[in-house]
Design a protein around this motif. Structure first.
Motif, PDB file in Angstrom:
ATOM      1  N   LYS A  96       0.829  -1.189   0.000  1.00  0.00           N
ATOM      2  CA  LYS A  96       0.000   0.000   0.000  1.00  0.00           C
ATOM      3  C   LYS A  96       0.872   1.249   0.000  1.00  0.00           C
ATOM      4  O   LYS A  96       1.843   1.345   0.733  1.00  0.00           O
ATOM      5  CB  LYS A  96      -0.904  -0.009   1.224  1.00  0.00           C
ATOM      6  N   ASN A  97       0.507   2.210  -0.821  1.00  0.00           N
ATOM      7  CA  ASN A  97       1.211   3.481  -0.870  1.00  0.00           C
ATOM      8  C   ASN A  97       0.518   4.436   0.093  1.00  0.00           C
ATOM      9  O   ASN A  97      -0.669   4.715  -0.062  1.00  0.00           O
ATOM     10  CB  ASN A  97       1.191   4.031  -2.304  1.00  0.00           C
ATOM     11  N   LYS A  98       1.222   4.961   1.079  1.00  0.00           N
ATOM     12  CA  LYS A  98       0.573   5.784   2.099  1.00  0.00           C
ATOM     13  C   LYS A  98       0.239   7.196   1.631  1.00  0.00           C
ATOM     14  O   LYS A  98      -0.531   7.880   2.277  1.00  0.00           O
ATOM     15  CB  LYS A  98       1.424   5.830   3.360  1.00  0.00           C
ATOM     16  N   TYR A  99       0.780   7.641   0.497  1.00  0.00           N
ATOM     17  CA  TYR A  99       0.507   8.991   0.024  1.00  0.00           C
ATOM     18  C   TYR A  99      -0.570   9.057  -1.045  1.00  0.00           C
ATOM     19  O   TYR A  99      -1.123  10.114  -1.300  1.00  0.00           O
ATOM     20  CB  TYR A  99       1.785   9.634  -0.520  1.00  0.00           C
ATOM     21  N   GLY A 100      -0.884   7.975  -1.707  1.00  0.00           N
ATOM     22  CA  GLY A 100      -1.925   7.969  -2.721  1.00  0.00           C
ATOM     23  C   GLY A 100      -1.378   7.799  -4.126  1.00  0.00           C
ATOM     24  O   GLY A 100      -0.215   7.447  -4.324  1.00  0.00           O
ATOM     25  N   TYR A 101      -2.237   8.084  -5.096  1.00  0.00           N
ATOM     26  CA  TYR A 101      -1.904   7.861  -6.504  1.00  0.00           C
ATOM     27  C   TYR A 101      -2.381   9.040  -7.337  1.00  0.00           C
ATOM     28  O   TYR A 101      -3.361   9.698  -7.002  1.00  0.00           O
ATOM     29  CB  TYR A 101      -2.571   6.579  -7.008  1.00  0.00           C
ATOM     30  N   LEU A 129       0.197   6.514 -11.370  1.00  0.00           N
ATOM     31  CA  LEU A 129       1.531   6.663 -10.792  1.00  0.00           C
ATOM     32  C   LEU A 129       1.423   6.906  -9.293  1.00  0.00           C
ATOM     33  O   LEU A 129       0.573   7.674  -8.847  1.00  0.00           O
ATOM     34  CB  LEU A 129       2.252   7.841 -11.453  1.00  0.00           C
ATOM     35  N   PRO A 130       2.277   6.276  -8.498  1.00  0.00           N
ATOM     36  CA  PRO A 130       2.237   6.503  -7.050  1.00  0.00           C
ATOM     37  C   PRO A 130       2.842   7.861  -6.687  1.00  0.00           C
ATOM     38  O   PRO A 130       3.746   8.355  -7.360  1.00  0.00           O
ATOM     39  CB  PRO A 130       3.090   5.367  -6.491  1.00  0.00           C
ATOM     40  N   ILE A 131       2.303   8.445  -5.639  1.00  0.00           N
ATOM     41  CA  ILE A 131       2.905   9.649  -5.064  1.00  0.00           C
ATOM     42  C   ILE A 131       3.975   9.152  -4.104  1.00  0.00           C
ATOM     43  O   ILE A 131       3.679   8.419  -3.164  1.00  0.00           O
ATOM     44  CB  ILE A 131       1.846  10.501  -4.343  1.00  0.00           C
ATOM     45  N   LYS A 132       5.228   9.549  -4.321  1.00  0.00           N
ATOM     46  CA  LYS A 132       6.342   8.920  -3.616  1.00  0.00           C
ATOM     47  C   LYS A 132       6.813   9.639  -2.360  1.00  0.00           C
ATOM     48  O   LYS A 132       7.348   9.006  -1.461  1.00  0.00           O
ATOM     49  CB  LYS A 132       7.522   8.757  -4.573  1.00  0.00           C
ATOM     50  N   THR A 133       6.656  10.948  -2.289  1.00  0.00           N
ATOM     51  CA  THR A 133       7.194  11.676  -1.142  1.00  0.00           C
ATOM     52  C   THR A 133       6.119  12.525  -0.474  1.00  0.00           C
ATOM     53  O   THR A 133       5.103  12.874  -1.084  1.00  0.00           O
ATOM     54  CB  THR A 133       8.342  12.608  -1.567  1.00  0.00           C
ATOM     55  N   TYR A 134       6.368  12.868   0.768  1.00  0.00           N
ATOM     56  CA  TYR A 134       5.444  13.710   1.520  1.00  0.00           C
ATOM     57  C   TYR A 134       5.356  15.103   0.900  1.00  0.00           C
ATOM     58  O   TYR A 134       4.271  15.688   0.846  1.00  0.00           O
ATOM     59  CB  TYR A 134       5.901  13.801   2.975  1.00  0.00           C
ATOM     60  N   ILE A 135       6.459  15.621   0.403  1.00  0.00           N
ATOM     61  CA  ILE A 135       6.471  16.951  -0.220  1.00  0.00           C
ATOM     62  C   ILE A 135       5.596  16.962  -1.476  1.00  0.00           C
ATOM     63  O   ILE A 135       4.808  17.889  -1.692  1.00  0.00           O
ATOM     64  CB  ILE A 135       7.914  17.386  -0.541  1.00  0.00           C
ATOM     65  N   GLU A 136       5.717  15.932  -2.312  1.00  0.00           N
ATOM     66  CA  GLU A 136       4.874  15.829  -3.507  1.00  0.00           C
ATOM     67  C   GLU A 136       3.400  15.707  -3.099  1.00  0.00           C
ATOM     68  O   GLU A 136       2.526  16.325  -3.704  1.00  0.00           O
ATOM     69  CB  GLU A 136       5.293  14.619  -4.340  1.00  0.00           C
ATOM     70  N   TYR A 137       3.121  14.932  -2.069  1.00  0.00           N
ATOM     71  CA  TYR A 137       1.763  14.753  -1.553  1.00  0.00           C
ATOM     72  C   TYR A 137       1.159  16.089  -1.138  1.00  0.00           C
ATOM     73  O   TYR A 137       0.044  16.437  -1.535  1.00  0.00           O
ATOM     74  CB  TYR A 137       1.813  13.775  -0.371  1.00  0.00           C
ATOM     75  N   LYS A 138       1.896  16.866  -0.355  1.00  0.00           N
ATOM     76  CA  LYS A 138       1.403  18.173   0.105  1.00  0.00           C
ATOM     77  C   LYS A 138       1.216  19.130  -1.068  1.00  0.00           C
ATOM     78  O   LYS A 138       0.262  19.909  -1.103  1.00  0.00           O
ATOM     79  CB  LYS A 138       2.356  18.777   1.134  1.00  0.00           C
ATOM     80  N   PHE A 139       2.107  19.106  -2.051  1.00  0.00           N
ATOM     81  CA  PHE A 139       2.011  19.988  -3.217  1.00  0.00           C
ATOM     82  C   PHE A 139       0.783  19.654  -4.062  1.00  0.00           C
ATOM     83  O   PHE A 139       0.041  20.541  -4.481  1.00  0.00           O
ATOM     84  CB  PHE A 139       3.279  19.864  -4.065  1.00  0.00           C
ATOM     85  N   LEU A 140       0.517  18.363  -4.280  1.00  0.00           N
ATOM     86  CA  LEU A 140      -0.603  17.960  -5.119  1.00  0.00           C
ATOM     87  C   LEU A 140      -1.952  18.224  -4.472  1.00  0.00           C
ATOM     88  O   LEU A 140      -2.921  18.551  -5.151  1.00  0.00           O
ATOM     89  CB  LEU A 140      -0.468  16.481  -5.495  1.00  0.00           C
ATOM     90  N   TRP A 141      -2.051  18.105  -3.150  1.00  0.00           N
ATOM     91  CA  TRP A 141      -3.317  18.285  -2.470  1.00  0.00           C
ATOM     92  C   TRP A 141      -3.560  19.724  -2.024  1.00  0.00           C
ATOM     93  O   TRP A 141      -4.562  20.022  -1.391  1.00  0.00           O
ATOM     94  CB  TRP A 141      -3.413  17.362  -1.261  1.00  0.00           C
ATOM     95  N   ARG A 142      -2.690  20.654  -2.369  1.00  0.00           N
ATOM     96  CA  ARG A 142      -2.808  22.029  -1.881  1.00  0.00           C
ATOM     97  C   ARG A 142      -4.084  22.728  -2.340  1.00  0.00           C
ATOM     98  O   ARG A 142      -4.608  23.563  -1.653  1.00  0.00           O
ATOM     99  CB  ARG A 142      -1.588  22.849  -2.280  1.00  0.00           C
TER     100      ARG A 142
END
Length: 77
Positions: free
Chosen positions: A2-7, A60-73
């Motif tokens: 499971k990817n904890k940041y999403g897709y 594609l999986p979201i790999k880092t916390y920084i990418e996760y925060k940027f995409l969901w802003r």
């Protein structure tokens, strides 16, 4: 696994090289369902509202916390 940041669901238009992000989701199951729907129904670009011509869809999986925060802003909820 499971990817904890999403897709992120991305597409590439026919004849182009750049991937564009279409949707962000938390689960792989939902991402697969969305791609299956998109393959059967024509979609519009979210920014320009123009029809997407012959897209190839990717999950594609979201790999880092920084990418996760940027995409969901810009998430409205």
């Amino acid at each position: 696994m499971k990817n904890k940041y999403g897709y992120k669901i991305c597409y590439r238009e026919y004849g182009k090289t750049k991937l564009k992000i279409h949707l962000i989701t938390n689960s792989l199951r939902l991402a697969k369902w969305e791609v299956q729907y998109y393959e059967n129904h024509e979609q519009l670009d979210r920014k320009t509202h123009k029809l997407i011509k012959e897209p190839t869809w990717y999950i594609l999986p979201i790999k880092t916390y920084i990418e996760y925060k940027f995409l969901w802003r810009g998430c409205p909820f």
